[in-house]
Design a protein around this motif. Structure first.
Motif, short mmCIF file in Angstrom:
data_model
loop_
_atom_site.label_atom_id
_atom_site.label_comp_id
_atom_site.label_asym_id
_atom_site.label_seq_id
_atom_site.Cartn_x
_atom_site.Cartn_y
_atom_site.Cartn_z
N ARG A 1 0.81 -1.22 0.00
CA ARG A 1 0.00 0.00 0.00
C ARG A 1 0.84 1.27 0.00
N LEU A 2 2.16 1.12 -0.01
CA LEU A 2 3.02 2.31 0.02
C LEU A 2 3.13 2.94 -1.36
N LEU A 3 3.22 2.11 -2.38
CA LEU A 3 3.29 2.60 -3.75
C LEU A 3 2.07 2.12 -4.53
N VAL A 4 1.50 2.98 -5.34
CA VAL A 4 0.35 2.62 -6.17
C VAL A 4 0.85 2.26 -7.56
N MET A 5 0.55 1.04 -8.01
CA MET A 5 0.96 0.61 -9.35
C MET A 5 0.06 1.29 -10.39
N GLU A 6 0.67 1.98 -11.33
CA GLU A 6 -0.10 2.68 -12.36
C GLU A 6 -0.70 1.71 -13.38
N SER A 7 -0.10 0.57 -13.56
CA SER A 7 -0.61 -0.43 -14.50
C SER A 7 -0.20 -1.81 -14.00
N SER A 8 -0.66 -2.84 -14.64
CA SER A 8 -0.32 -4.20 -14.24
C SER A 8 1.18 -4.40 -14.38
N PRO A 9 1.84 -4.97 -13.38
CA PRO A 9 3.30 -5.15 -13.45
C PRO A 9 3.69 -6.17 -14.52
N LEU A 10 4.85 -5.95 -15.13
CA LEU A 10 5.34 -6.90 -16.13
C LEU A 10 5.84 -8.17 -15.46
N GLU A 11 6.28 -8.03 -14.21
CA GLU A 11 6.76 -9.17 -13.45
C GLU A 11 5.89 -9.33 -12.22
N SER A 12 5.76 -10.54 -11.75
CA SER A 12 4.96 -10.77 -10.56
C SER A 12 5.74 -11.58 -9.54
N GLY A 13 5.31 -11.47 -8.27
CA GLY A 13 5.92 -12.27 -7.23
C GLY A 13 5.64 -13.74 -7.41
N ILE A 14 4.53 -14.07 -8.05
CA ILE A 14 4.18 -15.47 -8.29
C ILE A 14 5.21 -16.13 -9.20
N GLU A 15 5.60 -15.41 -10.28
CA GLU A 15 6.62 -15.94 -11.18
C GLU A 15 7.97 -16.03 -10.48
N LEU A 16 8.28 -15.01 -9.66
CA LEU A 16 9.56 -15.00 -8.93
C LEU A 16 9.63 -16.19 -7.98
N ARG A 17 8.54 -16.48 -7.28
CA ARG A 17 8.55 -17.60 -6.33
C ARG A 17 8.83 -18.91 -7.06
N ARG A 18 8.23 -19.08 -8.23
CA ARG A 18 8.45 -20.30 -9.01
C ARG A 18 9.93 -20.43 -9.38
N GLU A 19 10.55 -19.33 -9.81
CA GLU A 19 11.97 -19.34 -10.17
C GLU A 19 12.85 -19.60 -8.95
N ILE A 20 12.45 -19.00 -7.81
CA ILE A 20 13.23 -19.17 -6.58
C ILE A 20 13.25 -20.63 -6.15
N LEU A 21 12.11 -21.30 -6.20
CA LEU A 21 12.04 -22.68 -5.76
C LEU A 21 12.91 -23.58 -6.63
N ILE A 22 13.00 -23.26 -7.93
CA ILE A 22 13.87 -24.03 -8.82
C ILE A 22 15.33 -23.82 -8.43
N GLU A 23 15.72 -22.55 -8.21
CA GLU A 23 17.11 -22.27 -7.84
C GLU A 23 17.44 -22.86 -6.47
N ARG A 24 16.50 -22.77 -5.55
CA ARG A 24 16.72 -23.29 -4.21
C ARG A 24 16.98 -24.79 -4.24
N SER A 25 16.23 -25.51 -5.06
CA SER A 25 16.39 -26.96 -5.14
C SER A 25 17.78 -27.36 -5.60
N ASN A 26 18.43 -26.46 -6.37
CA ASN A 26 19.79 -26.74 -6.85
C ASN A 26 20.85 -26.42 -5.81
N LYS A 27 20.49 -25.59 -4.82
CA LYS A 27 21.48 -25.14 -3.84
C LYS A 27 21.38 -25.87 -2.51
N VAL A 28 20.18 -26.30 -2.15
CA VAL A 28 19.95 -26.85 -0.81
C VAL A 28 20.29 -28.33 -0.79
N PRO A 29 20.97 -28.80 0.27
CA PRO A 29 21.26 -30.24 0.40
C PRO A 29 19.98 -31.07 0.34
N ARG A 30 20.12 -32.31 -0.09
CA ARG A 30 18.96 -33.16 -0.32
C ARG A 30 18.09 -33.31 0.92
#
Length: 486
Positions: A189-218
């Protein structure tokens, strides 16, 4: 006290112008929920409003009634007029039996304590003994002039106190504004988005989980999910993730015994006291030799977030981000390190943890022990974190930094003004007790006669009690040994 006293004034000591009766040491077994409230130092200074109670017989010297003059003489020093109700006086507080004008005595003690504090080496007042307090020299004006001085000080200080009260209101508003700023930031609520963002946190989370799986011990390959729902709505294009989903490493610090720096190569060890207001404070550091195995195994990397897992209930869960420009450092066992995968800005997670919502989560999962609260690594890992895109994280952090800078400027201005108020009060007291605040009246009875009457009364009381001097009265058992620190 000046070497030349104004006409009619006389030299004396604090011990000669009053009796200082120490409070009683109440045992926990004596605490009650009814009876007289027990006055502790925090009840005088305003740092605590909770009272314990005593429902039993109480000696007069341990009883405070409305209007009594009290002095806190340990930890926090000050002189206060007790507003009521009738109460029991705890140890480390003096009840004052004034032999001069009581209000003048109050201002004189305030001035003397301030003077002693500023002329004492070391920390606080630990080297001021009861004997030194009693021997502190003071200048006593005629009784009539004492009352004129009190009237003048009351007049000046009423306006000054009103200004100080206004500063406190401003400080409360600053704190509320800072909390609101953080809350709006972490809920989008601090910043008002003037239009729909090109990137979303949903997409970022998906990418993060892929990278995390490569870094974290089994054995930690499957991250824990958030332990609970985030207690506020966030934008639809944001994701919700646990800290464990965002981090490739969560670990405890070193339990090695630290010490002072002995070699230039020694490595600083951050402890829970080094996390202050969301930042790393390096003013008080302990060290380990660079050859110690923990200095290699647990050496902090740029962007590591540190979480305080054990502390008081109010302070547990505070966090801060380490940056490499602070120099080589490691961290102690009461801290937990979180290292995040690419795309997660550590300062964003730090902002969430230190927000009202983060504090609420910490309070809900903390386990209580004797005087301590604890949040272990598993509970930290399950903390819910709102997740916007990396670009939006950065935009929000930039904006909050800009607005916090304004709040800092306002806070500094408030502190400067408060410091001027303290200096003005000190200056006015100095004028009062050097005879420069109100004019002298040749018709006033000189202070020498007042002190002679006080001395005569001491002697009569001493003969009645069979003792020698003013401290041999019936209240002598309430005095503190001179060796004890005031």
């Amino acid at each position: 006290m000046t070497s030349e006293l104004p006409a009619g004034w006389e030299s004396a000591t604090l011990g000669e112008i009053g009796r200082y009766l120490n409070g009683r040491g109440f045992k926990k077994s004596e605490w009650s929920t009814t009876g007289r409230p027990i006055i502790r130092i925090q009840n005088l200074t305003g740092s605590g409003s909770h009272f314990n109670y005593f429902d039993g017989e109480l000696a007069e010297e341990h009883t405070a009634r409305p209007g009594d003059l009290l002095i806190s003489w340990a930890a926090t020093l000050g002189v206060f007029v007790w507003p009521g109700p009738e109460a029991a006086i705890n140890q480390h507080i003096f009840k004052v039996d004034s032999f001069i004008d009581r209000d003048f005595h109050r201002y004189l003690v305030e001035y003397s304590l301030d003077h002693l504090a500023r002329n004492t080496h070391g920390s606080g007042m630990v080297h001021i003994t009861r004997g030194r307090f009693d021997r502190t020299p003071v200048a006593i004006p005629p009784l009539a002039e004492q009352r004129r001085i009190v009237k003048a000080l009351d007049n000046h200080f009423s306006r000054l106190d009103a200004a100080v009260a206004g500063f406190k209101v401003i400080e409360r508003r600053e704190r509320l504004l800072a909390e609101s700023l953080t809350s709006r930031a972490v809920t989008g609520r601090l910043l008002v988005m003037e239009s729909s963002p090109l990137e979303s946190g949903i997409e970022l989370r998906r990418e993060i989980l892929i990278e995390r799986s490569n870094k974290v011990p089994r054995r930690r390959a499957t991250p824990v999910a958030p332990a609970m729902e985030f207690p506020a709505e966030v934008p639809d294009h944001w994701a919700m993730a646990s800290i464990d989903e965002l981090a490739f490493n969560i670990e405890y610090g070193s339990s090695a015994k630290t010490g002072e720096q002995e070699q230039a190569s020694d490595v600083a060890v951050l402890r829970m006291g080094n996390l202050q207001s969301g930042c790393v404070d390096t003013t008080k550091l302990k060290y380990l030799p660079a050859s110690h195995e923990d200095c290699q195994k647990l050496l902090l990397a740029d962007g590591d977030l540190l979480f305080n897992r054990t502390n008081s209930a109010e302070l547990v869960g505070k966090a801060a981000v380490y940056r490499s420009d602070l120099g080589p450092m490691t961290f102690a066992s009461y801290l937990i390190r979180c290292q995040f995968v690419q795309g997660v800005i550590p300062e964003w997670v730090n902002l969430v943890i230190n927000s009202t919502y983060g504090r609420k989560y910490v309070s809900s999962v903390a386990s209580q022990q004797v005087g301590q609260a604890n949040v272990n690594g598993k509970k930290l890992a399950a903390m819910p974190i709102p997740l916007p895109s990396t670009a939006e994280q950065r935009r929000i952090l930039d904006e909050i930094s800009r607005q916090q800078a304004r709040l800092t400027q306002l806070r500094q201005l408030t502190e400067q003004t408060k410091s001027r108020a303290v200096a003005l009060r000190r200056s006015m007291l100095s004028f009062a007790f050097t005879g420069k605040l109100v004019p002298q009246d040749p018709g006033d009875e000189p202070a020498s006669k007042l002190l002679a009457r006080i001395k005569s009364e001491h002697q009569r009381n001493s003969r009645r009690s069979g003792g020698i001097g003013p401290q041999s009265s019936s209240a002598s058992s309430t005095y503190i040994k001179e060796e004890l620190p005031l």
